[in-house]
Scaffold this motif. Structure first.
Motif, PDB file in Angstrom:
ATOM      1  N   PHE A 231       0.847  -1.200   0.000  1.00 46.79           N
ATOM      2  CA  PHE A 231       0.000   0.000   0.000  1.00 46.79           C
ATOM      3  C   PHE A 231       0.878   1.244   0.000  1.00 46.79           C
ATOM      4  O   PHE A 231       1.974   1.242   0.563  1.00 46.79           O
ATOM      5  CB  PHE A 231      -0.888   0.029   1.255  1.00 46.79           C
ATOM      6  CG  PHE A 231      -1.836  -1.131   1.362  1.00 46.79           C
ATOM      7  CD1 PHE A 231      -3.016  -1.155   0.632  1.00 46.79           C
ATOM      8  CD2 PHE A 231      -1.555  -2.214   2.190  1.00 46.79           C
ATOM      9  CE1 PHE A 231      -3.903  -2.230   0.730  1.00 46.79           C
ATOM     10  CE2 PHE A 231      -2.429  -3.291   2.296  1.00 46.79           C
ATOM     11  CZ  PHE A 231      -3.607  -3.295   1.563  1.00 46.79           C
ATOM     12  N   LYS A 232       0.355   2.321  -0.609  1.00 50.27           N
ATOM     13  CA  LYS A 232       1.047   3.605  -0.553  1.00 50.27           C
ATOM     14  C   LYS A 232       0.792   4.235   0.817  1.00 50.27           C
ATOM     15  O   LYS A 232      -0.253   3.975   1.434  1.00 50.27           O
ATOM     16  CB  LYS A 232       0.478   4.568  -1.596  1.00 50.27           C
ATOM     17  CG  LYS A 232       0.755   4.161  -3.019  1.00 50.27           C
ATOM     18  CD  LYS A 232       0.186   5.240  -3.922  1.00 50.27           C
ATOM     19  CE  LYS A 232       0.318   4.875  -5.371  1.00 50.27           C
ATOM     20  NZ  LYS A 232      -0.141   5.934  -6.257  1.00 50.27           N
ATOM     21  N   ASN A 233       1.697   5.093   1.258  1.00 55.61           N
ATOM     22  CA  ASN A 233       1.424   5.884   2.464  1.00 55.61           C
ATOM     23  C   ASN A 233       0.379   6.931   2.082  1.00 55.61           C
ATOM     24  O   ASN A 233       0.631   7.747   1.196  1.00 55.61           O
ATOM     25  CB  ASN A 233       2.699   6.570   2.957  1.00 55.61           C
ATOM     26  CG  ASN A 233       3.684   5.581   3.540  1.00 55.61           C
ATOM     27  OD1 ASN A 233       3.292   4.631   4.210  1.00 55.61           O
ATOM     28  ND2 ASN A 233       4.965   5.787   3.283  1.00 55.61           N
ATOM     29  N   PRO A 234      -0.799   6.919   2.731  1.00 53.56           N
ATOM     30  CA  PRO A 234      -1.857   7.860   2.312  1.00 53.56           C
ATOM     31  C   PRO A 234      -1.499   9.325   2.595  1.00 53.56           C
ATOM     32  O   PRO A 234      -0.911   9.626   3.640  1.00 53.56           O
ATOM     33  CB  PRO A 234      -3.066   7.432   3.133  1.00 53.56           C
ATOM     34  CG  PRO A 234      -2.548   6.563   4.209  1.00 53.56           C
ATOM     35  CD  PRO A 234      -1.243   6.006   3.788  1.00 53.56           C
ATOM     36  N   ILE A 235      -1.854  10.187   1.660  1.00 55.14           N
ATOM     37  CA  ILE A 235      -1.647  11.636   1.831  1.00 55.14           C
ATOM     38  C   ILE A 235      -3.031  12.254   1.995  1.00 55.14           C
ATOM     39  O   ILE A 235      -3.865  12.178   1.087  1.00 55.14           O
ATOM     40  CB  ILE A 235      -0.890  12.201   0.601  1.00 55.14           C
ATOM     41  CG1 ILE A 235       0.513  11.591   0.567  1.00 55.14           C
ATOM     42  CG2 ILE A 235      -0.813  13.737   0.663  1.00 55.14           C
ATOM     43  CD1 ILE A 235       1.270  11.820  -0.700  1.00 55.14           C
ATOM     44  N   ILE A 236      -3.298  12.808   3.180  1.00 55.83           N
ATOM     45  CA  ILE A 236      -4.668  13.217   3.524  1.00 55.83           C
ATOM     46  C   ILE A 236      -4.672  14.483   4.383  1.00 55.83           C
ATOM     47  O   ILE A 236      -3.618  14.934   4.818  1.00 55.83           O
ATOM     48  CB  ILE A 236      -5.382  12.086   4.322  1.00 55.83           C
ATOM     49  CG1 ILE A 236      -4.510  11.695   5.539  1.00 55.83           C
ATOM     50  CG2 ILE A 236      -5.671  10.883   3.462  1.00 55.83           C
ATOM     51  CD1 ILE A 236      -5.225  10.786   6.500  1.00 55.83           C
ATOM     52  N   HIS A 237      -5.871  15.003   4.653  1.00 50.98           N
ATOM     53  CA  HIS A 237      -6.024  16.078   5.638  1.00 50.98           C
ATOM     54  C   HIS A 237      -5.989  15.438   7.025  1.00 50.98           C
ATOM     55  O   HIS A 237      -6.681  14.453   7.267  1.00 50.98           O
ATOM     56  CB  HIS A 237      -7.368  16.790   5.444  1.00 50.98           C
ATOM     57  CG  HIS A 237      -7.392  17.658   4.242  1.00 50.98           C
ATOM     58  ND1 HIS A 237      -6.814  18.903   4.220  1.00 50.98           N
ATOM     59  CD2 HIS A 237      -7.894  17.442   2.999  1.00 50.98           C
ATOM     60  CE1 HIS A 237      -6.965  19.428   3.021  1.00 50.98           C
ATOM     61  NE2 HIS A 237      -7.612  18.565   2.251  1.00 50.98           N
ATOM     62  N   LYS A 238      -5.214  16.034   7.905  1.00 45.90           N
ATOM     63  CA  LYS A 238      -5.049  15.419   9.237  1.00 45.90           C
ATOM     64  C   LYS A 238      -6.366  15.329  10.007  1.00 45.90           C
ATOM     65  O   LYS A 238      -6.620  14.362  10.728  1.00 45.90           O
ATOM     66  CB  LYS A 238      -4.027  16.233  10.028  1.00 45.90           C
ATOM     67  CG  LYS A 238      -3.531  15.534  11.251  1.00 45.90           C
ATOM     68  CD  LYS A 238      -2.376  16.303  11.842  1.00 45.90           C
ATOM     69  CE  LYS A 238      -2.023  15.786  13.209  1.00 45.90           C
ATOM     70  NZ  LYS A 238      -1.006  16.635  13.821  1.00 45.90           N
ATOM     71  N   ASN A 239      -7.224  16.354   9.813  1.00 47.08           N
ATOM     72  CA  ASN A 239      -8.462  16.355  10.610  1.00 47.08           C
ATOM     73  C   ASN A 239      -9.443  15.253  10.196  1.00 47.08           C
ATOM     74  O   ASN A 239     -10.455  15.039  10.852  1.00 47.08           O
ATOM     75  CB  ASN A 239      -9.130  17.739  10.596  1.00 47.08           C
ATOM     76  CG  ASN A 239      -9.479  18.183   9.195  1.00 47.08           C
ATOM     77  OD1 ASN A 239      -9.431  17.360   8.262  1.00 47.08           O
ATOM     78  ND2 ASN A 239      -9.809  19.453   9.021  1.00 47.08           N
ATOM     79  N   GLN A 240      -9.115  14.551   9.137  1.00 50.89           N
ATOM     80  CA  GLN A 240      -9.982  13.434   8.722  1.00 50.89           C
ATOM     81  C   GLN A 240      -9.707  12.162   9.558  1.00 50.89           C
ATOM     82  O   GLN A 240     -10.542  11.259   9.647  1.00 50.89           O
ATOM     83  CB  GLN A 240      -9.716  13.188   7.219  1.00 50.89           C
ATOM     84  CG  GLN A 240      -9.699  11.763   6.816  1.00 50.89           C
ATOM     85  CD  GLN A 240      -9.244  11.496   5.399  1.00 50.89           C
ATOM     86  OE1 GLN A 240      -8.993  12.386   4.597  1.00 50.89           O
ATOM     87  NE2 GLN A 240      -9.159  10.220   5.078  1.00 50.89           N
TER      88      GLN A 240
END
Ligand SMILES: Cc1cc2nc3c(=O)[nH]c(=O)nc-3n(C[C@H](O)[C@H](O)[C@H](O)COP(=O)(O)OP(=O)(O)OC[C@H]3O[C@@H](n4cnc5c(N)ncnc54)[C@H](O)[C@@H]3O)c2cc1C
Length: 330
Positions: A231-240
């Motif tokens: 799996f890729k390391n997910p890139i997301i908004h922290k508040n999610q």
């Protein structure tokens, strides 16, 4: 050009897999001969050494494989055939005092696949080494030279992924300044544990350290069947992120941009691992929870089912979706 019918599809997960036709491209002139084959078969997949693919039991199409293995150094450009082995290239560069390749030692696979997902490790990635890429477009049947910026490289991605470009040659920069990069935590730890002096380390030393660190963390696919990070390391908004079950300090979170963070997928899996149901032929590697391994009897479906089970559990726990890194052949 060589064509084999009902041929095996080599893959490091050791899924038993065959294709209708395997087409071996042995020289540049062969590229002009594949037009009719593509027109009559329609379905095709370009394969390198098969260390990052998840093939089906039978692929009803063409597997196209480059066998071009040239290597030429001219005026600050190193031109390399797509079938040249990646680690052999890294070793060639270290031997010939070409900078920038050393941290990417021991990434399995071919030179031709290296830009597809912008291979990277230990603080480096291939995009910084590429000047341009020579491809054969399987839509227009014309040769195309893509400059570095045309490839739109990003973390484990480029426009070449799932494209119609068959890469037959890559032009690498051979005049980069020396810039030994030893910041990565596991390199620093090795240097500290072995009382080495960072200032005395050269390209060869760094690559030797990385080889040792990698060999401890990652299974050799010749003996333990795997496709690297699943799996890729997910890139997301922290508040999610849902911190209800595990606190922020238990996760690994890097700043990615002003608004986004990158989350360590290995840690997410580690935290939910004991809640997973076992699969008969697929499991998680004991030294690295991002690596799925098979016993050589798994099918594509079993691998994908287990991955989907992991993804569901991670989503339910952290509200984070994981994206599969290896290429699924449909
Ligand atoms: C143990 C292990 C460790 C790994 N470590 C890393 C790591 O540290 N960093 C990292 O980034 N990756 C890593 N990987 C993944 C893998 O090494 C890379 O993705 C590698 O580039 C795959 O090369 P390959 O020749 O085997 O490509 P394949 O698996 O055959 O194909 C991969 C993709 O490239 C495409 N492709 C291949 N050749 C061509 C071509 N000539 N033209 C156009 N498209 C092509 C295919 O269509 C497919 O989409 C690891 C894998 C394993 C098994």
């Amino acid at each position: 050009m060589k064509i084999e019918e009902n041929a095996l599809i080599d893959n490091s997960l050791r899924i038993q897999s065959r294709c209708k036709y395997l087409v071996r491209i042995q020289n540049i002139e062969d590229l002009n001969k594949i037009h009719d084959l593509i027109k009559s078969n329609k379905k095709y997949f370009i394969q390198g050494e098969g260390t990052n693919i998840i093939p089906p039991t039978f692929y009803d199409g063409l597997i196209l494989k480059s066998e071009l293995k040239h290597i030429n150094l001219k005026k600050n450009i190193l031109s390399v055939g797509s079938a040249y082995n990646w680690t052999d290239l890294v070793k060639f560069c270290i031997k010939n005092d070409i900078n920038g390749f050393e941290n990417l030692i021991d990434i399995p696979g071919s030179v031709g696949a290296s830009p597809i997902q912008n291979i990277g490790a230990y603080g480096a990635d291939v995009s910084s080494l590429i000047e341009s890429i020579d491809c054969f477009c399987l839509k227009t049947f014309k040769q195309v030279n893509l400059k570095n910026k045309d490839c739109k490289f990003s973390y484990r991605d480029s426009i070449l992924k799932n494209s119609h470009y068959l890469i037959y040659n890559i032009n690498f920069k051979s005049n980069l300044e020396e810039n030994i990069s030893s910041d990565y935590a596991s390199i620093q730890k090795y240097i500290h544990d072995n009382s080495l002096n960072i200032d005395n380390l050269n390209k060869q030393d760094i690559s030797a350290i990385i080889s040792k660190v990698r060999a401890k963390a990652l299974p050799n696919p010749d003996y333990i069947f795997n496709a690297g990070s699943f799996f890729k390391n997910p890139i997301i908004h922290k508040n999610q992120i849902n911190f209800e079950y595990f606190g922020e300090e238990q996760l690994i979170i890097w700043d990615y941009s002003d608004t986004l963070v990158k989350v360590g997928a290995a840690r997410l899996i580690e935290l939910i691992q004991d809640q997973l149901s076992l699969s008969k032929n697929v499991s998680i590697y004991k030294n690295h929870s991002l690596v799925l391994i098979t016993n050589g009897k798994a099918t594509q479906q079993e691998v994908l089912n287990f991955a989907s089970h992991i993804n569901d559990m991670v989503f339910r726990t952290f509200n984070i979706s994981l994206e599969i890194e290896p290429n699924i052949i449909n």
